[in-house]
Design an enzyme around this catalytic site. Sequence first.
Site, mmCIF file in Angstrom:
data_model
loop_
_atom_site.group_PDB
_atom_site.id
_atom_site.type_symbol
_atom_site.label_atom_id
_atom_site.label_comp_id
_atom_site.label_asym_id
_atom_site.label_seq_id
_atom_site.Cartn_x
_atom_site.Cartn_y
_atom_site.Cartn_z
ATOM 1 N N SER A 36 46.530 42.707 30.942
ATOM 2 C CA SER A 36 47.431 42.370 32.022
ATOM 3 C C SER A 36 47.212 40.977 32.604
ATOM 4 O O SER A 36 48.090 40.467 33.287
ATOM 5 C CB SER A 36 47.301 43.402 33.137
ATOM 6 N N SER B 94 41.960 43.796 29.864
ATOM 7 C CA SER B 94 42.924 42.836 30.403
ATOM 8 C C SER B 94 42.465 41.392 30.503
ATOM 9 O O SER B 94 43.270 40.523 30.835
ATOM 10 C CB SER B 94 43.392 43.281 31.774
ATOM 11 N N LYS C 172 44.256 35.270 39.178
ATOM 12 C CA LYS C 172 45.176 36.377 38.904
ATOM 13 C C LYS C 172 45.722 36.917 40.221
ATOM 14 O O LYS C 172 44.983 37.005 41.210
ATOM 15 C CB LYS C 172 44.427 37.479 38.132
HETATM 16 N N1 GLN Z 1 46.150 47.632 28.925
HETATM 17 C C1 GLN Z 1 45.352 48.529 29.688
HETATM 18 C C2 GLN Z 1 46.229 49.274 30.664
HETATM 19 O O1 GLN Z 1 47.385 49.162 30.536
HETATM 20 C C3 GLN Z 1 44.266 47.788 30.396
HETATM 21 C C4 GLN Z 1 44.748 47.058 31.568
HETATM 22 C C5 GLN Z 1 43.663 46.334 32.292
HETATM 23 O O2 GLN Z 1 42.584 46.088 31.760
HETATM 24 N N2 GLN Z 1 43.942 46.031 33.556
HETATM 25 O O3 GLN Z 1 45.802 49.957 31.544
#
Ligand code: GLN
Length: 482
Positions: free
Chosen positions: A153, A177, A78
């Site tokens: 994400s 994410s 990532k």
């Molecule tokens: N979807 C969540 C957010 O927008 C979690 C994102 C994540 O786990 N990095 O913060």
Amino acid sequence: MLHRKGLLELSALLDRKEISASEIARSYIDHVPAMNSRINAYITFEPDKLIASAEESDRRRSSGSALSKFDGIPVAIKDNINTEGTRTTCASKILENFVPPFNATVIEKLKAKGLLIAGKTNMDEFAMGSSTENSSFGPAKNPYNTERVPGGSSGGSAAAVSAFMAPAALGSDTGGSIRQPAAFCGVTGIKPTYGRVSRYGLVAYASSLDQIGTFGRSVDDAAALLEIIAGHDPLDSTSINCESDISASALNGSVKGIKVGVPAEYFNGIDIEIRSIIEKKIDALENLGAEIIPINLKYTQYAIPVYYLIATAEASSNLARYDGVRYGYRSPDTKDLSSLYLKSRSQGFGKEVKRRIIIGTFSLSSGYYDAYYVKALKGRTLIINDFKDAFSRVDAIISPVTTTTAFKIGQMSSDPLQMYMSDILTISANLAGIPGISVPAGLDSNGLPVGLQIMGNHFMEQKILEVAKTVESTCEKISPAI
Ligand code: GLN
């Protein structure tokens, strides 16, 4: 077709000298560019570096000095994990040309075992989002249906593994994410216990919640990669100093006598097909010897507001470092220091990141701190206590990962609140710091993957992997028709 093989399969083939690392690398170099033009899973894919590192691995293996049985296998990373000499953008304009001078600890650990970097994967900017649409490099697509999101994400990592663009990948999970994109893309994804994997070199979003984890097309592959990156790191003060017992080869897929909790709150408002698929899997586990116990996690409804106060507060502080001075984007037309800050940040950050910095700054400001931030911390404690109570009675907790399968690109982008709600089933594990895994449980009637979540108590990764492996053994293998 080597690119269609998993991590452990490639390792076995290398071990038997049936293939070389260079052949694996070439297979990806042939497959990835065309697939990436459809899926946009990679932000950076560097064939020259990949082949050079594969040739080095082949030389090690032929001289009898392979670093491990995985020497020569590439994995996708990532793009918020620092890689020395390869840009690390966080999918943000503000870090578009940032080339880190050091490796994250997880990268050092991969290199120590001879694994190679396949490339850097697409994501929501600074890991803020649930769809990989908040990327300044364009959205990634779901390999099962390219009109749909891969989740986020870590959507690029999940899509890359699903679309055979890497055998396995690293992602990060702050509120879901890893697990949510794994569910949307039909792969396995695990978020370990907070502190199990070093965060040194992971670009910080919300430091008390962020955790690096792994993706694989099988539970064994995700576990094998986690085994490599887990462990104490003196460079991360929140890393826990205890021996990791995670072992892919010790998994035997047995759930006999394991007590599995099913939380009523995690089945409210769930798509009916997802619900029925998960319920069938729970029955299957019971038939295989697990004891199914209904439980309650009564503060689940607070998870979203608590998370969006804590995560944004931490983000507003973590992202203060992007000031146009030290690194990253600097606006070209500034007249003094404050306009340099203002313009660099206004032009460099995307809309969602700015929204969160503003919310976080507000909730930390004097006069509002007690009403918002401190209250959120109290809510977090209630959620932690919910899990403490549950784990005094059960070994693992089972639920769906998401309320729906992958949604359409653009469907939620105009409504941030609706997008935030899509994390309702994954966020509590981050607030409590416990491990969670998403394992494919089947396909819905639109042919989209459905994920099943297993959460465990702190440091119980091996146990939830065991349950996941059992679930996997009851499912037909799925893969996208690409
Ligand atoms: N979807 C969540 C957010 O927008 C979690 C994102 C994540 O786990 N990095 O913060």
